[in-house]
Design an enzyme around this catalytic site. Structure first.
Site, PDB file in Angstrom:
ATOM      1  N   GLU A   1      28.600  60.297  24.977  1.00 21.36           N
ATOM      2  CA  GLU A   1      29.125  59.353  23.741  1.00 21.36           C
ATOM      3  C   GLU A   1      27.825  59.236  22.816  1.00 21.36           C
ATOM      4  OE1 GLU A   1      31.174  55.589  24.822  1.00 21.36           O
ATOM      5  OE2 GLU A   1      30.708  56.122  26.950  1.00 21.36           O
TER       6      GLU A   1
ATOM      7  N   SER B   1      29.021  47.851  32.744  1.00 22.29           N
ATOM      8  CA  SER B   1      29.668  46.813  31.886  1.00 22.29           C
ATOM      9  C   SER B   1      29.084  45.796  32.231  1.00 22.29           C
ATOM     10  CB  SER B   1      31.190  46.868  31.692  1.00 22.29           C
ATOM     11  OG  SER B   1      31.729  45.855  31.340  1.00 22.29           O
TER      12      SER B   1
ATOM     13  N   LYS C   1      33.182  49.373  35.910  1.00 21.00           N
ATOM     14  CA  LYS C   1      32.975  50.460  34.718  1.00 21.00           C
ATOM     15  C   LYS C   1      31.661  51.047  35.368  1.00 21.00           C
ATOM     16  CE  LYS C   1      34.790  51.035  31.324  1.00 21.00           C
ATOM     17  NZ  LYS C   1      34.820  50.284  29.953  1.00 21.00           N
TER      18      LYS C   1
ATOM     19  N   HIS D   1      45.334  73.007  22.594  1.00 15.95           N
ATOM     20  CA  HIS D   1      45.875  71.721  22.237  1.00 15.95           C
ATOM     21  C   HIS D   1      46.069  70.402  23.133  1.00 15.95           C
ATOM     22  CE1 HIS D   1      48.223  74.345  19.272  1.00 15.95           C
ATOM     23  NE2 HIS D   1      48.178  75.245  20.214  1.00 15.95           N
TER      24      HIS D   1
END
Ligand code: ARG
Length: 465
Positions: free
Chosen positions: A291, A278, A284, A157
């Site tokens: 992804e 970024s 970043k 979970h």
């Protein structure tokens, strides 16, 4: 008169736009090697069966070899007017060698020809995918070995559940990839059936030798029904299913890596060379590769749905709908191969932040099961032990401490069965080491998994693949 290879019964040439709409050359040209290989085998068989002369067969084979070299060298002009790879090659052959070229298509249809090409192509591609699976598996085992003593929280979970070895977690993906490998072996088996000789749909009036062609092209089996041979796309559906399941696995690992890279987890760090920054936020470092792999899973599933839908309710035998099989399959092939290759690099370059993993285990209650198991081993029924451990956890949460911070006297307040060895029993190392059941997370069991993984890679590497 139409200028097409099939132009005999036509009075007009094909409309320009229709030409473009129905042509497949822009995507099926990637099967040129298989198309030529298949034609050479077919020509040899025709000669062996005295359907064409040895001389014509020699001319055909030499001409095809030259076309192959020209395409390899990027010196071949593909024509949309010639529709597909089959007619592009055949037209070039006839132009090069004259009438003998016109005999190549004897006892053959593009329907069995395209099936043959696609079978050959898939057979080769599946081996390439299996090789890439092995490469990723190798990196997973390497990382498991390098980090064989790293403990981290196992989750259910997405809540910390029980301490496990990080290596154990990585090896779970090894096991998934093992099944993927086996599924692709099944795809290979279904692609390894020879369709040529089915003709357009019904077989041929010529005395062909299908065994000859199968031997030339190293096929394990021959389609026994000509209608099935030209209509079957199961092997492509199986490929897309296997590819989809593989992408499910990669997407799960992607998701975990993305989480682990976040500041909230800080469990791993990807190599700078594998991330991007970024354009706006200077701090970043984004895990773009996992992804993208996660995102690309969707497009592979889409190709599976598309082909299932194309084939659904399609009457026998060949219908032009079937030309729609290729773009999705080719894109899925490219996507899967690229994803596997970059993923092997990601794993190879992934730094494990063991202190953060350790902290996530220590500063939580993932050892609560071990406190309960401790009491069970002193003969308390598990249900009661669970209750005691639950109360201990509740007590700790109220006081803002962890189980390890409690004194023996405090433990004893919850159960007289607790002894001085309780502190050792709930140490992360003990928790992990005592899960020594077969397939469990103990170092001993993980060592067994690693050894088996090495054996498996060795058994399935190079020679077999
Ligand atoms: N380009 C076609 C395909 O990919 C080849 C077979 C064409 N057959 C035909 N009867 N038009 O399916």
């Amino acid at each position: 008169m139409s200028e097409k290879l099939w132009g005999g019964r036509f009075e007009k040439s094909t409309d320009e736009m229709i030409n473009e709409f129905q042509a497949s050359i822009n995507f099926d040209k990637r099967m040129y090697r298989e198309d030529i290989q298949g034609s050479i085998a077919h020509a040899k068989m025709l000669a062996a069966q005295k359907i064409i002369s040895d001389d014509d067969a020699k001319k055909i084979c030499a001409g095809l070899e030259k076309i192959l070299a020209a395409i390899d060298a990027g010196e071949f002009n593909f024509s949309v007017a010639l529709e597909d790879i089959h007619m592009n090659v055949e037209a070039a052959l006839t132009e090069a060698i004259g009438t003998a070229g016109g005999r190549l298509h004897t006892a053959r249809s593009r329907n069995d020809q395209v099936a043959l090409d696609t079978h050959l192509y898939m057979r080769r591609q599946v081996r390439e995918i299996q090789r890439l699976i092995l490469e990723l598996q190798t990196e997973l085992v390497n990382s498991a070995e390098k980090n064989s003593d790293v403990i981290f929280p196992g989750y259910t979970h997405l809540q910390r559940a029980q301490p496990i070895l990080f290596a154990h977690h990585l090896l779970a993906y090894f096991s998934m990839l093992q099944r993927d490998f086996a599924r692709f072996e099944g795809v290979h088996a279904r692609a390894d059936i020879m369709p040529l000789g089915a003709g357009a749909l019904a077989g041929t009036t010529f005395n062909i030798d299908r065994e000859f062609v199968a031997r030339e092209l190293n096929f394990g089996a021959i389609y026994s029904n000509s209608l099935d041979a030209v209509s079957d796309r199961d092997y492509l559906l199986e490929f897309l299913s296997a590819a989809s399941i593989l992408m499910v696995h990669l997407s799960r690992l992607s998701e975990e890596i993305i989480l682990w890279c976040s500041r909230e987890f800080s469990f791993v760090e990807l190599d700078d060379a594998h991330c991007t920054g970024s354009s706006m936020m200077p701090q970043k470092k984004n895990p773009d590769v996992p992804e993208l792999v996660r995102g690309k899973a969707g497009r592979v599933f889409g190709h599976l749905m598309a082909l299932l839908t194309t084939v659904k309710a399609l009457p026998l035998a060949y219908n032009k709908d079937l030309q729609e099989d290729k773009e999705g399959v080719f894109d899925a092939l490219d996507t899967v191969k690229f994803s596997l290759a970059v993923f092997a690099q990601i794993i190879a370059g992934m730094k494990v932040r063991r202190e953060n993993m350790r902290r996530a285990v220590e500063e939580d209650f993932s050892n609560a099961t071990d406190a309960a198991d401790y009491l069970v081993k002193k003969n308390l029924p598990f249900r009661q032990a669970h209750e005691v451990a639950g109360k201990l956890v509740h007590h700790c949460i109220e006081r803002g401490v962890y189980l390890k911070d409690l004194t023996l006297a405090e433990f004893k307040k919850f159960s007289p069965l607790f002894d001085a060895d309780i502190h050792d029993a709930i140490k992360p190392e003990t928790c992990v080491a005592s899960r020594n059941s077969q397939g469990g997370t103990s170092p001993q069991q993980v060592k067994v998994q690693i050894a088996a993984a090495h054996d498996w890679i060795k058994a399935h590497g190079n020679d077999n693949c």
